[in-house]
Motif scaffolding. Structure first.
Motif, PDB file in Angstrom:
ATOM      1  N   GLY A  48       0.557  -1.302   0.002  1.00  0.00           N
ATOM      2  CA  GLY A  48       0.222  -0.061   0.234  1.00  0.00           C
ATOM      3  C   GLY A  48       0.471   1.086   0.026  1.00  0.00           C
ATOM      4  O   GLY A  48       2.133   1.627   0.221  1.00  0.00           O
ATOM      5  N   ASP A  49      -0.114   2.149  -0.248  1.00  0.00           N
ATOM      6  CA  ASP A  49       1.200   3.822  -0.181  1.00  0.00           C
ATOM      7  C   ASP A  49       1.587   3.919   1.092  1.00  0.00           C
ATOM      8  O   ASP A  49       0.897   3.859   2.324  1.00  0.00           O
ATOM      9  CB  ASP A  49      -0.423   5.232  -0.267  1.00  0.00           C
ATOM     10  CG  ASP A  49       0.419   5.899  -0.735  1.00  0.00           C
ATOM     11  OD1 ASP A  49       1.489   6.262  -0.613  1.00  0.00           O
ATOM     12  OD2 ASP A  49      -0.622   6.780  -0.469  1.00  0.00           O
ATOM     13  N   TRP A  53       0.511   5.579   5.996  1.00  0.00           N
ATOM     14  CA  TRP A  53       0.909   3.894   5.962  1.00  0.00           C
ATOM     15  C   TRP A  53       0.070   3.693   7.320  1.00  0.00           C
ATOM     16  O   TRP A  53      -0.550   2.554   7.559  1.00  0.00           O
ATOM     17  CB  TRP A  53       2.349   3.004   6.173  1.00  0.00           C
ATOM     18  CG  TRP A  53       3.224   4.194   7.489  1.00  0.00           C
ATOM     19  CD1 TRP A  53       3.412   5.355   7.417  1.00  0.00           C
ATOM     20  CD2 TRP A  53       3.455   3.940   9.052  1.00  0.00           C
ATOM     21  NE1 TRP A  53       4.412   5.906   8.450  1.00  0.00           N
ATOM     22  CE2 TRP A  53       3.593   5.035   9.434  1.00  0.00           C
ATOM     23  CE3 TRP A  53       2.282   3.041   9.479  1.00  0.00           C
ATOM     24  CZ2 TRP A  53       3.649   4.917  10.566  1.00  0.00           C
ATOM     25  CZ3 TRP A  53       2.134   3.469  11.052  1.00  0.00           C
ATOM     26  CH2 TRP A  53       3.352   4.465  11.625  1.00  0.00           C
ATOM     27  N   TRP A  54      -0.514   4.697   8.116  1.00  0.00           N
ATOM     28  CA  TRP A  54      -1.538   4.493   9.188  1.00  0.00           C
ATOM     29  C   TRP A  54      -2.558   4.194   9.208  1.00  0.00           C
ATOM     30  O   TRP A  54      -3.490   3.974   9.596  1.00  0.00           O
ATOM     31  CB  TRP A  54      -0.862   5.799  10.506  1.00  0.00           C
ATOM     32  CG  TRP A  54      -1.167   7.400   9.382  1.00  0.00           C
ATOM     33  CD1 TRP A  54      -2.545   7.850   9.175  1.00  0.00           C
ATOM     34  CD2 TRP A  54      -0.105   8.327   8.483  1.00  0.00           C
ATOM     35  NE1 TRP A  54      -2.694   8.930   8.397  1.00  0.00           N
ATOM     36  CE2 TRP A  54      -1.032   8.877   8.124  1.00  0.00           C
ATOM     37  CE3 TRP A  54       1.248   8.080   8.527  1.00  0.00           C
ATOM     38  CZ2 TRP A  54      -0.437   9.792   7.509  1.00  0.00           C
ATOM     39  CZ3 TRP A  54       1.496   9.286   7.794  1.00  0.00           C
ATOM     40  CH2 TRP A  54       1.175   9.756   7.080  1.00  0.00           C
ATOM     41  N   THR A  55      -3.323   4.727   7.651  1.00  0.00           N
ATOM     42  CA  THR A  55      -4.691   4.259   7.665  1.00  0.00           C
ATOM     43  C   THR A  55      -4.977   2.486   7.867  1.00  0.00           C
ATOM     44  O   THR A  55      -5.967   1.558   7.678  1.00  0.00           O
ATOM     45  CB  THR A  55      -5.077   4.869   6.410  1.00  0.00           C
ATOM     46  OG1 THR A  55      -4.284   3.841   5.119  1.00  0.00           O
ATOM     47  CG2 THR A  55      -4.847   6.205   6.556  1.00  0.00           C
ATOM     48  N   GLN A  56      -3.536   2.207   8.049  1.00  0.00           N
ATOM     49  CA  GLN A  56      -3.815   0.194   7.831  1.00  0.00           C
ATOM     50  C   GLN A  56      -3.682  -0.089   8.799  1.00  0.00           C
ATOM     51  O   GLN A  56      -4.201  -1.366   9.204  1.00  0.00           O
ATOM     52  CB  GLN A  56      -2.798  -0.411   7.466  1.00  0.00           C
ATOM     53  CG  GLN A  56      -2.063   0.370   5.511  1.00  0.00           C
ATOM     54  CD  GLN A  56      -1.136   0.080   5.102  1.00  0.00           C
ATOM     55  OE1 GLN A  56      -0.861  -0.954   5.329  1.00  0.00           O
ATOM     56  NE2 GLN A  56      -0.543   0.678   4.714  1.00  0.00           N
ATOM     57  N   ILE A  66      -2.760  13.093  13.542  1.00  0.00           N
ATOM     58  CA  ILE A  66      -1.746  13.540  12.376  1.00  0.00           C
ATOM     59  C   ILE A  66      -2.058  14.378  11.766  1.00  0.00           C
ATOM     60  O   ILE A  66      -1.259  15.547  11.253  1.00  0.00           O
ATOM     61  CB  ILE A  66      -1.440  11.896  11.351  1.00  0.00           C
ATOM     62  CG1 ILE A  66      -0.206  11.534  12.302  1.00  0.00           C
ATOM     63  CG2 ILE A  66      -0.473  12.394   9.915  1.00  0.00           C
ATOM     64  CD1 ILE A  66       0.020   9.628  11.636  1.00  0.00           C
ATOM     65  N   GLU A  67      -3.294  14.192  11.179  1.00  0.00           N
ATOM     66  CA  GLU A  67      -3.992  15.746  10.018  1.00  0.00           C
ATOM     67  C   GLU A  67      -3.760  16.864  11.182  1.00  0.00           C
ATOM     68  O   GLU A  67      -3.934  17.833  10.799  1.00  0.00           O
ATOM     69  CB  GLU A  67      -5.384  15.001  10.289  1.00  0.00           C
ATOM     70  CG  GLU A  67      -5.111  14.366   8.665  1.00  0.00           C
ATOM     71  CD  GLU A  67      -6.560  13.938   8.234  1.00  0.00           C
ATOM     72  OE1 GLU A  67      -7.114  14.138   9.121  1.00  0.00           O
ATOM     73  OE2 GLU A  67      -7.054  12.795   7.368  1.00  0.00           O
ATOM     74  N   GLU A 166       6.359  11.874  13.733  1.00  0.00           N
ATOM     75  CA  GLU A 166       6.774  11.845  15.989  1.00  0.00           C
ATOM     76  C   GLU A 166       4.994  12.281  16.315  1.00  0.00           C
ATOM     77  O   GLU A 166       5.645  11.923  17.238  1.00  0.00           O
ATOM     78  CB  GLU A 166       6.972  13.489  15.849  1.00  0.00           C
ATOM     79  CG  GLU A 166       7.539  14.262  17.251  1.00  0.00           C
ATOM     80  CD  GLU A 166       7.505  15.617  17.154  1.00  0.00           C
ATOM     81  OE1 GLU A 166       7.833  15.800  18.138  1.00  0.00           O
ATOM     82  OE2 GLU A 166       8.050  16.132  15.684  1.00  0.00           O
ATOM     83  N   VAL A 167       3.870  12.164  15.538  1.00  0.00           N
ATOM     84  CA  VAL A 167       2.854  11.433  15.964  1.00  0.00           C
ATOM     85  C   VAL A 167       2.955  10.392  16.519  1.00  0.00           C
ATOM     86  O   VAL A 167       2.775  10.175  17.486  1.00  0.00           O
ATOM     87  CB  VAL A 167       1.718  12.716  14.888  1.00  0.00           C
ATOM     88  CG1 VAL A 167       0.589  11.964  15.938  1.00  0.00           C
ATOM     89  CG2 VAL A 167       1.557  14.208  14.985  1.00  0.00           C
ATOM     90  N   ALA A 168       3.069   9.210  15.599  1.00  0.00           N
ATOM     91  CA  ALA A 168       2.830   8.190  15.259  1.00  0.00           C
ATOM     92  C   ALA A 168       3.953   7.154  17.244  1.00  0.00           C
ATOM     93  O   ALA A 168       3.606   6.639  16.981  1.00  0.00           O
ATOM     94  CB  ALA A 168       3.373   7.414  14.610  1.00  0.00           C
TER      95      ALA A 168
END
Length: 462
Positions: A48-49, A53-56, A66-67, A166-168
């Motif tokens: 995937g993109d 990746w965090w959407t997975q 993140i947004e 950083e957020v992740a």
């Protein structure tokens, strides 16, 4: 004879000017890298993109955070400002290649000597000028501006990648902290129950005072450890709230929502280092800076050679006196002015030397950036591989120590084990459970580091 000399000079002038053509250093420099990674690559990753990746992960909170962080990040805002500055510089450099046109107008009233009378005079005109870029000084300046704009746009993507990473990482740290807090609370509850039973046994005369004191000390230690762990989680909450601009109360309410466990692999990266480096915005920016510095050298060299400028004007004037009006139209093309630098005390030569030094610096920084990028990817791969190797062992250890503690506690309740044995088994279990939580966070951090080191899925603009 004079006409012949003039013809010879006119014929040879283009050749003389051509001999002065500016020669800039190469716009691309080599930065060799290994043919393959030395660390093992993660397998079975999603194709995937990588950029999202965090959407997975099935964690909508992470996506929202993140947004929000990218919207309020000063680093992203600074990168946007640099893009605007670079775009303005590009527009100015392009304008230098075009003719300039100025309008002029004036009006006056007074005694006119030519007509020996008081008259009103008005005039308007257009003044044009154009510097013919003989040796490419302006074209080189435009090329440098184009390269720096491309580099600034890449750095904007890097700023967004950095914020997402950083957020992740911070959210993973907070969730791990809360897991360890839960472990500490269960441990404190267990120790408190042991202390209560030990006190009852002491009053009945079945337990020595020293053993009961040990149980009370163990319970107090667990309470202190829980309070310390809660403090660390509160700090993580406040750090994440400041990073994203969220209210802490809203963050605490959303963090309680359970999330599915993270998959073993999130994405894959190219097997060839050169392909990964081509996706690094910072490496791309360093490469563009080399090209821009090369153009700066060419522009500085061109400033040492003759400059040719053409000007022209169109105007109209009115003179009114005694009820009569006279018009006057004028136009001119020229002069065609050639400026030849003869002596400037070494200023232009020094500017060339300074531009060359900046080029050498940019080339050295580019090669260093490439080496650093390779090292960052290698380190992330090593950490990711290490966490995968330790995962099964850490799970087995936690399960084994849990079974050992349960058996020791049952023996202690039956009077077959000492309180010292029970506390030793409990301490070992606590360490194993905390180590398992820390390992999950370490693996998540390794994926985040690999995402950042691989450029965050950014692609070189075509």
């Amino acid at each position: 004879m004079k006409l012949r000399r003039s013809s010879i000079l006119a014929t040879c002038l283009p050749l003389l000017l051509g001999a002065c053509a500016a020669t800039a250093p190469p716009a691309r420099v080599e930065a060799p890298v290994a043919a393959a990674w030395q660390a093992p690559l993660p397998h079975h990753g999603s194709l995937g993109d990588m950029a999202r990746w965090w959407t997975q992960l099935g964690d909508p909170l992470l996506v929202e955070l993140i947004e929000a962080a990218q919207a309020v990040s000063p680093g992203v805002a600074q990168a946007q400002s640099r893009i605007a500055q670079a775009r303005a510089t590009q527009a100015a450099s392009r304008a230098a290649l075009l003719p300039s046109l100025d309008g002029q107008a004036s009006a006056s009233r007074g005694f006119n000597e030519q007509i020996l009378s008081v008259a009103t005079t008005a005039q308007a005109g257009l003044q044009a000028s154009w510097e013919i870029d003989l040796f490419g000084a302006n074209r080189a300046a435009q090329a440098a501006a184009d390269e720096r704009l491309a580099g600034a746009q890449a750095l904007w993507h890097e700023a967004r990648v950095s914020v997402a990473a950083e957020v992740a990482l911070q959210l993973s740290s907070l969730r791990s902290c809360l897991e360890q807090l839960s472990v500490a609370e269960r441990d404190a509850q267990s120790r408190g129950e042991t202390s209560r039973l030990a006190d009852q046994s002491e009053r009945a005369g079945f337990t020595a005072p020293a053993a009961a004191a040990l149980a009370r000390a163990s319970a107090a230690e667990a309470q202190a450890r829980t309070a310390q762990q809660r403090m660390l989680c509160d700090v993580d909450f406040k750090t994440l709230a400041a990073l994203t601009g969220w209210q802490e109360t809203a963050l605490r309410a959303r963090i309680a929502t359970p999330v599915p466990p993270a998959p073993d692999a999130l994405f894959t990266i190219a097997a060839l280092p050169a392909q990964v480096l081509a996706q690094r915005p910072d490496v791309y920016n360093a490469e563009r800076e080399v090209a821009a510095a090369s153009a700066d050298v060419g522009s500085a060299q061109a400033q040492r050679y003759p400059r040719l400028a053409l000007s022209g004007s169109v105007g109209r004037a009115w003179v009114r006196t005694g009820g009569a009006t006279m018009d006057l139209n004028t136009w001119s093309i020229g002069p065609l002015a050639l400026t030849v630098p003869l002596f400037d005390g070494g200023r232009r030569a020094a500017q060339v030397d300074a531009a060359q030094a900046r080029y050498d610096e940019a080339a050295a920084l580019y090669r260093a950036r490439v080496r650093q990028a390779v090292s960052e990817v290698e380190q992330a791969l090593v950490r990711l591989h290490s966490t995968a190797e330790r995962n099964a062992s850490a799970r087995a250890a936690a399960l084994g120590y849990r079974a050992s503690f349960d058996a020791t506690e049952a023996r202690w309740r039956g009077g077959l084990a000492s309180l010292v044995e029970l506390e030793d088994a409990r301490r070992t279990l606590l360490a194993a459970e905390n180590a398992l939580v820390a390992l999950r966070h370490e693996r998540q951090a390794a994926w985040v580091a690999l995402y950042r080191a691989a450029g965050g899925g950014w692609q070189v603009p075509q």
